[in-house]
Design a protein around this motif. Structure first.
Motif, mmCIF file in Angstrom:
data_model
loop_
_atom_site.group_PDB
_atom_site.id
_atom_site.type_symbol
_atom_site.label_atom_id
_atom_site.label_comp_id
_atom_site.label_asym_id
_atom_site.label_seq_id
_atom_site.Cartn_x
_atom_site.Cartn_y
_atom_site.Cartn_z
ATOM 1 N N ASP A 86 18.968 25.638 -11.864
ATOM 2 C CA ASP A 86 18.082 26.779 -12.079
ATOM 3 C C ASP A 86 18.780 28.103 -11.777
ATOM 4 O OD1 ASP A 86 15.838 25.442 -13.038
ATOM 5 O OD2 ASP A 86 15.121 24.973 -11.023
ATOM 6 N N ARG A 87 19.687 28.092 -10.804
ATOM 7 C CA ARG A 87 20.440 29.313 -10.533
ATOM 8 C C ARG A 87 21.318 29.664 -11.732
ATOM 9 N NH1 ARG A 87 20.653 34.281 -8.623
ATOM 10 N NH2 ARG A 87 22.801 34.986 -8.348
ATOM 11 N N GLY A 88 21.991 28.669 -12.289
ATOM 12 C CA GLY A 88 22.822 28.921 -13.462
ATOM 13 C C GLY A 88 22.009 29.423 -14.638
ATOM 14 N N ALA A 89 20.834 28.823 -14.833
ATOM 15 C CA ALA A 89 19.965 29.249 -15.929
ATOM 16 C C ALA A 89 19.447 30.664 -15.693
ATOM 17 C CB ALA A 89 18.802 28.282 -16.082
ATOM 18 N N ARG A 90 19.161 31.001 -14.436
ATOM 19 C CA ARG A 90 18.701 32.355 -14.117
ATOM 20 C C ARG A 90 19.790 33.376 -14.444
ATOM 21 N NH1 ARG A 90 14.658 34.263 -11.276
ATOM 22 N NH2 ARG A 90 14.172 32.270 -10.276
ATOM 23 N N VAL A 91 21.023 33.055 -14.074
ATOM 24 C CA VAL A 91 22.135 33.956 -14.367
ATOM 25 C C VAL A 91 22.286 34.129 -15.873
ATOM 26 C CG1 VAL A 91 24.642 34.214 -14.267
ATOM 27 C CG2 VAL A 91 23.381 33.520 -12.220
ATOM 28 N N MET A 92 22.237 33.022 -16.610
ATOM 29 C CA MET A 92 22.398 33.096 -18.065
ATOM 30 C C MET A 92 21.283 33.925 -18.692
ATOM 31 S SD MET A 92 24.213 32.291 -20.700
ATOM 32 C CE MET A 92 25.297 30.946 -20.183
ATOM 33 N N THR A 93 20.049 33.691 -18.274
ATOM 34 C CA THR A 93 18.929 34.456 -18.831
ATOM 35 C C THR A 93 19.048 35.928 -18.479
ATOM 36 O OG1 THR A 93 17.503 32.508 -18.650
ATOM 37 C CG2 THR A 93 16.421 34.631 -18.964
ATOM 38 N N HIS A 94 19.465 36.206 -17.254
ATOM 39 C CA HIS A 94 19.639 37.597 -16.825
ATOM 40 C C HIS A 94 20.707 38.285 -17.667
ATOM 41 C CE1 HIS A 94 20.200 41.060 -14.138
ATOM 42 N NE2 HIS A 94 19.054 40.724 -13.570
ATOM 43 N N LEU A 95 21.829 37.613 -17.905
ATOM 44 C CA LEU A 95 22.882 38.172 -18.757
ATOM 45 C C LEU A 95 22.351 38.445 -20.159
ATOM 46 C CD1 LEU A 95 25.904 35.893 -17.770
ATOM 47 C CD2 LEU A 95 25.676 38.330 -17.266
ATOM 48 N N ASN A 96 21.606 37.502 -20.702
ATOM 49 C CA ASN A 96 21.066 37.671 -22.056
ATOM 50 C C ASN A 96 20.074 38.827 -22.124
ATOM 51 O OD1 ASN A 96 22.514 35.556 -23.221
ATOM 52 N ND2 ASN A 96 20.945 34.041 -22.751
ATOM 53 N N PRO A 101 6.914 42.472 -29.153
ATOM 54 C CA PRO A 101 5.927 41.821 -28.275
ATOM 55 C C PRO A 101 6.529 40.935 -27.188
ATOM 56 C CG PRO A 101 5.187 41.741 -30.552
ATOM 57 C CD PRO A 101 6.595 42.261 -30.585
ATOM 58 N N PHE A 102 7.677 40.323 -27.449
ATOM 59 C CA PHE A 102 8.287 39.472 -26.431
ATOM 60 C C PHE A 102 8.844 40.284 -25.256
ATOM 61 C CE2 PHE A 102 8.559 36.324 -29.958
ATOM 62 C CZ PHE A 102 7.929 35.265 -29.323
ATOM 63 N N CYS A 103 8.873 41.616 -25.381
ATOM 64 C CA CYS A 103 9.355 42.467 -24.293
ATOM 65 C C CYS A 103 8.224 43.042 -23.445
ATOM 66 C CB CYS A 103 10.216 43.609 -24.852
ATOM 67 S SG CYS A 103 11.915 43.134 -25.204
ATOM 68 N N ASP A 104 7.047 42.502 -23.548
ATOM 69 C CA ASP A 104 6.008 42.867 -22.581
ATOM 70 C C ASP A 104 6.486 42.394 -21.207
ATOM 71 O OD1 ASP A 104 3.642 42.499 -20.841
ATOM 72 O OD2 ASP A 104 2.501 43.077 -22.623
ATOM 73 N N HIS A 105 6.604 43.316 -20.253
ATOM 74 C CA HIS A 105 7.258 42.948 -18.990
ATOM 75 C C HIS A 105 6.468 41.900 -18.208
ATOM 76 C CE1 HIS A 105 4.457 45.998 -17.333
ATOM 77 N NE2 HIS A 105 4.615 45.389 -16.169
ATOM 78 N N ARG A 106 5.167 41.798 -18.449
ATOM 79 C CA ARG A 106 4.382 40.781 -17.743
ATOM 80 C C ARG A 106 4.749 39.384 -18.247
ATOM 81 N NH1 ARG A 106 -1.086 43.754 -19.359
ATOM 82 N NH2 ARG A 106 0.099 43.598 -21.316
ATOM 83 N N LEU A 107 4.935 39.253 -19.536
ATOM 84 C CA LEU A 107 5.400 37.987 -20.120
ATOM 85 C C LEU A 107 6.807 37.672 -19.644
ATOM 86 C CD1 LEU A 107 5.171 35.630 -22.208
ATOM 87 C CD2 LEU A 107 6.050 37.249 -23.923
ATOM 88 N N VAL A 108 7.686 38.672 -19.668
ATOM 89 C CA VAL A 108 9.076 38.456 -19.275
ATOM 90 C C VAL A 108 9.175 38.018 -17.819
ATOM 91 C CG1 VAL A 108 11.294 39.605 -18.900
ATOM 92 C CG2 VAL A 108 10.013 40.021 -21.014
ATOM 93 N N GLU A 109 8.476 38.693 -16.932
ATOM 94 C CA GLU A 109 8.540 38.337 -15.515
ATOM 95 C C GLU A 109 8.071 36.902 -15.274
ATOM 96 O OE1 GLU A 109 6.355 41.211 -13.283
ATOM 97 O OE2 GLU A 109 7.738 42.855 -13.731
ATOM 98 N N TYR A 110 7.072 36.473 -16.031
ATOM 99 C CA TYR A 110 6.561 35.115 -15.857
ATOM 100 C C TYR A 110 7.574 34.085 -16.370
ATOM 101 C CZ TYR A 110 3.390 31.113 -15.963
ATOM 102 O OH TYR A 110 2.819 29.892 -15.768
ATOM 103 N N VAL A 111 8.021 34.267 -17.611
ATOM 104 C CA VAL A 111 8.902 33.266 -18.222
ATOM 105 C C VAL A 111 10.266 33.245 -17.546
ATOM 106 C CG1 VAL A 111 10.038 32.563 -20.372
ATOM 107 C CG2 VAL A 111 7.692 33.425 -20.423
ATOM 108 N N TYR A 112 10.750 34.390 -17.116
ATOM 109 C CA TYR A 112 12.060 34.459 -16.462
ATOM 110 C C TYR A 112 12.138 33.522 -15.263
ATOM 111 C CZ TYR A 112 15.933 36.499 -13.754
ATOM 112 O OH TYR A 112 17.088 36.692 -13.041
#
Length: 619
Positions: A460-470, A496-507
């Motif tokens: 999950d840490r690796g995936a978090r880093v990858m998602t953060h980079l993307n 629409p995918f950049c609604d920060h509430r959606l992003v914070e949840y899915v991230y």
């Protein structure tokens, strides 16, 4: 969508700022063809080119509030605040009186109530500037993801800002000089986050506030991707994603002008289109307008590659039929893609060269056609970054390569897809750029900024880093391209995918949930499975298509040949003329292993850039 510009001369040495401001605004006419407004008081000037979307009659700018002490607070604002109705209600309850129904006035009143911290309350996409006469400072604010662009340059005793670089270049003390970092950013797709290409020019970071006064400037970060524990089970997570996405689409369809959807036949754009069509039916509106781009003969000539296993249009047609959409298919040919005027418009839109060539030109042609019937567009951008749609998010190699994954992916490709932007440059110049070292250093800095979560597994840490980079790296490239090219056609783009509430949840959803069915974007697919036909729902991701017409490469090579024959061409001094001549003479020879479409596009656009912008290299 608008274009903003302005300047502050604390020493009031420039004299009358009106002429400078008019030129700055005039350079942004593509972003705002409907109206222009300026406001000048002493050494302060604010200007705007408007594309009217909300409250067509009442949203004129600059918008000014004369405070009780006689000092002005003036705003120029570019963007859309999707929760402006709720904020307006709250502000009325706090005693504010409104004269318009525009979201612009909500931004101004929110600033007066909460100061720069108002940005934290906004759901939307925005870049705006406030001259606060009470504190005698300029406040610049950019949205959380950088959907709307904003540049600035701090001058001796002042500051100049604008939505695009071209606006700043209209100021007499901002020169089109490019240092090594700026040139590297143009050539290699590797850019420091605040680099504004031209020397002394900076790009506002997403999620930041900059306050500039007589004593200097201060940057405040009001938002970053947060690390939180995810406690919902899979069913709850899927339902929450659906709910958040529905709310985002519903709010982003609010407009006083026609709205349409970019449709590629993939999961992301199809999900946005399906949700949009549902909202419109509920309102008794429709049909939904959708738009796609294709190349003449593309389906007949299609050959699968690393990022495209199927052509788009069969899936576009299926989805449009499924929705009962009013669909427009824009088919472009090689002559249109190579039209000098259209290519020049892409350069002007971008303000600097890219190697994307036909990808940008075809997008501009699509946006122009889109704009004939709609002023606002919705896109599926950011879904791949957020939900794990890219191949590099599913290959362990890219987690341990120690470099930016999208560039590493491109380097490992074959044939026409590989990015080789430096292949025609002089060898000593390529060494001076040293882009590999620069890229590794930038990667390390970006990884160091990823938030941690106690007890998180290595996966999950690796995936978090990858998602953060993307989300903080690759997405900015995507959003910048769509904004610049779209606004060259005066087409507003919403994400629409950049609604920060959606992003914070899915991230913060664990990687096992994001890939629970063994594929990319499992979570998104599950959230919209009832909306799409199976062929679209389970289609493998396909990237934006290039033309496959061999004549396109032939014409590029002819233009490179003409450039080499022109001894006055400004880019010649940067080129390895022997390599360039060898490739032009024999494109299937030894140089074919290093030279391709991308490097030819870069050489041609560099030459046009030097010529049109008067660029001077400062290294």
């Amino acid at each position: 969508m608008c274009g903003i510009a302005g300047l502050v001369d604390f020493r009031e040495r420039e004299g009358d700022l009106t002429d400078i401001l008019d030129r700055m605004c005039g350079s942004l006419h593509r972003r705002g063809p409907d109206d222009q407004g300026t406001w000048v008081r002493g050494g302060v000037g604010l200007g705007l080119r408007r594309l009217s979307v909300i409250d067509l009659a009442g949203g004129r700018q600059p918008m000014v509030s004369r405070e009780a002490d006689g000092r002005d607070v003036a705003l120029v604002y570019s963007g859309e605040i999707f929760n402006y109705v709720e904020l307006r209600t709250e502000l009325v309850g706090l005693g504010h009186r409104f004269e318009t129904s525009s979201d612009t006035e909500v931004v101004l009143r929110a600033y007066l109530q909460w100061g720069p911290a108002c940005a934290e309350r906004f759901v939307g996409m925005f870049a705006f500037a406030v001259w606060d006469g009470r504190t005698e400072e300029l406040v610049l604010i950019r949205d959380r993801f950088g959907i709307y662009p904003l540049y600035y340059a701090e001058l001796d005793g002042g500051v100049v800002f604008g939505s695009e670089l071209k606006a700043l270049l209209e100021h007499p003390r901002v020169a089109p000089e490019v240092d090594l970092d700026g040139f590297r950013a143009v050539i290699t797709f590797v850019k420091r986050p605040e680099n504004g290409i031209f020397k002394g020019v900076h790009e506002m970071l997403p999620g930041t506030i900059r306050r500039i006064g007589r004593g200097g400037s201060q940057q405040i970060t009001y938002w970053t991707l947060p690390a939180r524990e995810h406690t919902d089970d899979l069913d709850t997570t899927v339902a929450t994603v659906r709910e958040l996405l529905e709310e985002s689409v519903r709010s982003q369809l609010i407009s006083d002008v026609p709205v349409g959807v970019f449709l590629s036949g993939g999961l992301d754009s199809s999900a946005i289109a399906a949700l949009s069509a549902r909202v419109m039916r509920e309102k008794g509106e429709g049909p939904l307008r959708t738009f796609s781009v294709d190349y003449a003969g593309h389906a007949d000539d299609f050959t699968p590659d690393e990022v495209r296993t199927t052509p788009d249009y069969p899936f576009v047609a299926r989805m449009a039929q499924h929705l009962g959409a009013d669909h427009t298919r824009v088919v472009v040919g090689t002559d249109e893609l190579m039209d000098p005027a259209t290519r020049s418009e892409v350069l002007i839109a971008r303000d600097h060269p890219t190697s994307l060539g036909d990808l940008d030109t075809s997008l501009l042609l699509l946006c122009r056609q889109f704009r004939r019937s709609c002023t606002v567009s919705l896109t599926g951008d950011a879904a791949d970054e957020l939900f794990g749609g890219y191949a590099w998010s599913h290959d362990q190699h890219y987690y341990t390569a120690g470099t930016l994954p999208w560039l590493e992916f491109a380097r490992r490709m074959v044939g026409r897809n590989q990015l080789r932007n430096t292949a025609l440059l002089r060898e000593d110049l390529v060494k001076e750029l040293d882009s590999d070292t620069f890229e590794r250093d930038l990667y390390a800095d970006m990884v160091a900024g990823v938030p941690t979560l106690a007890g998180e597994s290595d996966t999950d840490r690796g995936a978090r880093v990858m998602t953060h980079l993307n989300m903080t790296g690759y997405l900015r490239i995507i959003l910048d391209r769509k904004d610049r090219v779209g606004m060259a056609a005066a087409l507003e783009g919403r994400v629409p995918f950049c609604d920060h509430r959606l992003v914070e949840y899915v991230y913060n959803v664990p990687w096992a949930m994001k890939t629970f069915d063994g594929r990319e974007k499992s979570l998104l697919r599950a959230a919209v499975r009832d909306l799409l036909p199976a062929s679209v729902l389970f289609r493998q991701k396909a990237g934006y298509p290039p033309t496959t017409d061999p004549r396109y490469n032939d014409l590029l090579r002819e233009r490179v040949s003409a450039l080499l024959a022109d001894t006055s061409a400004p880019v010649r001094e940067l080129l390895d003329l022997d390599v360039a001549r060898a490739y032009v003479k024999d494109p299937d020879g030894p140089t074919a292993s290093v030279v391709n479409r991308f490097s030819m596009e870069m050489a041609l656009y560099l030459n046009d850039w030097f010529d049109r912008y008067g660029v001077r290299l400062a290294f």
